[in-house]
Design a protein around this motif. Sequence first.
Motif, PDB file in Angstrom:
ATOM      1  N   LEU A  14     -70.288  46.475  40.118  1.00 49.94           N
ATOM      2  CA  LEU A  14     -71.120  47.639  40.399  1.00 49.94           C
ATOM      3  C   LEU A  14     -70.526  48.820  39.638  1.00 49.94           C
ATOM      4  O   LEU A  14     -69.372  49.190  39.862  1.00 49.94           O
ATOM      5  CB  LEU A  14     -71.148  47.924  41.900  1.00 49.94           C
ATOM      6  N   LEU A  15     -71.305  49.394  38.735  1.00 51.76           N
ATOM      7  CA  LEU A  15     -70.801  50.487  37.915  1.00 51.76           C
ATOM      8  C   LEU A  15     -70.415  51.694  38.768  1.00 51.76           C
ATOM      9  O   LEU A  15     -71.116  52.065  39.709  1.00 51.76           O
ATOM     10  CB  LEU A  15     -71.869  50.921  36.901  1.00 51.76           C
ATOM     11  N   GLY A  16     -69.297  52.310  38.402  1.00 51.90           N
ATOM     12  CA  GLY A  16     -68.899  53.585  38.961  1.00 51.90           C
ATOM     13  C   GLY A  16     -69.157  54.702  37.962  1.00 51.90           C
ATOM     14  O   GLY A  16     -69.722  54.479  36.886  1.00 51.90           O
ATOM     15  N   LYS A  17     -68.688  55.900  38.281  1.00 50.67           N
ATOM     16  CA  LYS A  17     -68.989  57.052  37.429  1.00 50.67           C
ATOM     17  C   LYS A  17     -68.074  57.157  36.215  1.00 50.67           C
ATOM     18  O   LYS A  17     -68.351  57.936  35.296  1.00 50.67           O
ATOM     19  CB  LYS A  17     -68.930  58.344  38.248  1.00 50.67           C
ATOM     20  N   HIS A  18     -66.971  56.393  36.186  1.00 49.81           N
ATOM     21  CA  HIS A  18     -66.020  56.480  35.080  1.00 49.81           C
ATOM     22  C   HIS A  18     -66.289  55.370  34.070  1.00 49.81           C
ATOM     23  O   HIS A  18     -66.026  54.195  34.348  1.00 49.81           O
ATOM     24  CB  HIS A  18     -64.587  56.386  35.597  1.00 49.81           C
ATOM     25  N   ARG A  19     -66.789  55.725  32.910  1.00 47.97           N
ATOM     26  CA  ARG A  19     -67.139  54.730  31.894  1.00 47.97           C
ATOM     27  C   ARG A  19     -65.920  53.880  31.513  1.00 47.97           C
ATOM     28  O   ARG A  19     -66.004  52.656  31.383  1.00 47.97           O
ATOM     29  CB  ARG A  19     -67.716  55.432  30.665  1.00 47.97           C
ATOM     30  N   GLY A  20     -64.778  54.522  31.326  1.00 47.99           N
ATOM     31  CA  GLY A  20     -63.596  53.782  30.922  1.00 47.99           C
ATOM     32  C   GLY A  20     -63.167  52.744  31.934  1.00 47.99           C
ATOM     33  O   GLY A  20     -62.772  51.634  31.576  1.00 47.99           O
ATOM     34  N   ARG A  21     -63.236  53.105  33.209  1.00 49.11           N
ATOM     35  CA  ARG A  21     -62.870  52.127  34.234  1.00 49.11           C
ATOM     36  C   ARG A  21     -63.892  51.003  34.291  1.00 49.11           C
ATOM     37  O   ARG A  21     -63.546  49.840  34.518  1.00 49.11           O
ATOM     38  CB  ARG A  21     -62.706  52.791  35.600  1.00 49.11           C
ATOM     39  N   ASN A  22     -65.171  51.305  34.071  1.00 47.80           N
ATOM     40  CA  ASN A  22     -66.185  50.253  34.000  1.00 47.80           C
ATOM     41  C   ASN A  22     -65.864  49.266  32.869  1.00 47.80           C
ATOM     42  O   ASN A  22     -65.987  48.048  33.031  1.00 47.80           O
ATOM     43  CB  ASN A  22     -67.569  50.857  33.769  1.00 47.80           C
ATOM     44  N   GLU A  23     -65.451  49.799  31.730  1.00 50.33           N
ATOM     45  CA  GLU A  23     -65.092  48.933  30.607  1.00 50.33           C
ATOM     46  C   GLU A  23     -63.869  48.085  30.946  1.00 50.33           C
ATOM     47  O   GLU A  23     -63.809  46.896  30.590  1.00 50.33           O
ATOM     48  CB  GLU A  23     -64.844  49.790  29.369  1.00 50.33           C
TER      49      GLU A  23
ATOM     50  N   GLY B   9     -75.758  55.605  33.468  1.00 49.67           N
ATOM     51  CA  GLY B   9     -75.749  55.097  32.101  1.00 49.67           C
ATOM     52  C   GLY B   9     -75.740  53.588  32.005  1.00 49.67           C
ATOM     53  O   GLY B   9     -75.156  53.013  31.081  1.00 49.67           O
ATOM     54  N   ILE B  10     -76.414  52.915  32.934  1.00 49.45           N
ATOM     55  CA  ILE B  10     -76.402  51.461  32.967  1.00 49.45           C
ATOM     56  C   ILE B  10     -77.014  50.849  31.704  1.00 49.45           C
ATOM     57  O   ILE B  10     -76.530  49.822  31.199  1.00 49.45           O
ATOM     58  CB  ILE B  10     -77.103  50.925  34.240  1.00 49.45           C
TER      59      ILE B  10
END
Length: 340
Positions: free
Chosen positions: A82-91, A116-117
């Motif tokens: 589940l995506l969070g608000k931090h793009r880097g942590r999602n990556e 930004g999904i």
Amino acid sequence: MASAAQQTLFMPFENGILPPPAGRMRFLAAGIDADTALDDAWKKALTCLQPFRPEYLKLEKAGFDVVARLEGNARFDGGLMLLGKHRGRNEEWFAEMLSRVAPDGIIVVCGGNKLGIDGFRKWAGKIVAVEDRFSKNHAVVFWLRRPDDLPDDAIAALRPTAKHVEGQFHTAAGMFSHGAIDKGSALLAGHLEGRVSGAVADFGAGWGYLAAECLKHPKKIRKLDLYEADFESIEAARGNLPSLSGEIPLSFHWHDLVSEQVAEIYDTVVMNPPFHEGRATDVSLGQAFIAVAARRLKPGGRLLLVANRQLPYEATLKPLFRSVETLQETDGFKVIEAKK
């Protein structure tokens, strides 16, 4: 009840598009909430990766298997993210999925449209072919299969690079003020001299910048305790500060200041309290931090905080403290000193 995005995350399984876990299958679930409506088969199958202490505690209370960080060589049959608000942590989490899910295992990713999904799906699709996607509840869910020929170095290249601040502080994607000193914290640091003393606590310590600034005044400090809700941030602080502390004892607490009690009593508390970006009127977290500081400060103790100028913390401070003074207002910030 789970968020709309999390409900969408499970829809491919509920709609019969993807098979749910069976037998002893294990799924890694990154960033999900504690959804008590999930059936027992899912609860038994999931290992939840959740470094944010409030959500970790909710998952633990609901009976999920939850970890703040994956250790060792744990492997899984599938993954949910589940995506969070931090793009880097999602990556970072996506790379973790590719590293730990077995070849041909399904990986399902979902996020709200405002996070930004679609951009993330296109980025992921350049690495592994996306099988399918659909939209529901203002969110998008997509899924892919972990290739059996994906080299370890290709996965490693997906992980965001850690950034060092001032050549000494390790920071990583997902942390507050990743890669740079926060302007508000830097402003507060200029007011610590002559004000920090005795037993000192940093509430919402992040990767340790304000604590490091406190350590520049060692003759006055007896001990320094750091409290932080993000596991990766407090672990970074644990590595960043010992070389700066001299003989001052340090303690590091992965802690939810809103729901978990603070045992110690302090002479000084410093903080740059969190608030929801884009929702400046929601100051409940900062108010909770202030209330905890008021309870854990000695009579005569001092709270030093920095906040965005428009946040109305004075209304919370004045009933709880003997005196409240604004030390500086500049560049959209204010530094406040409150005495018990």
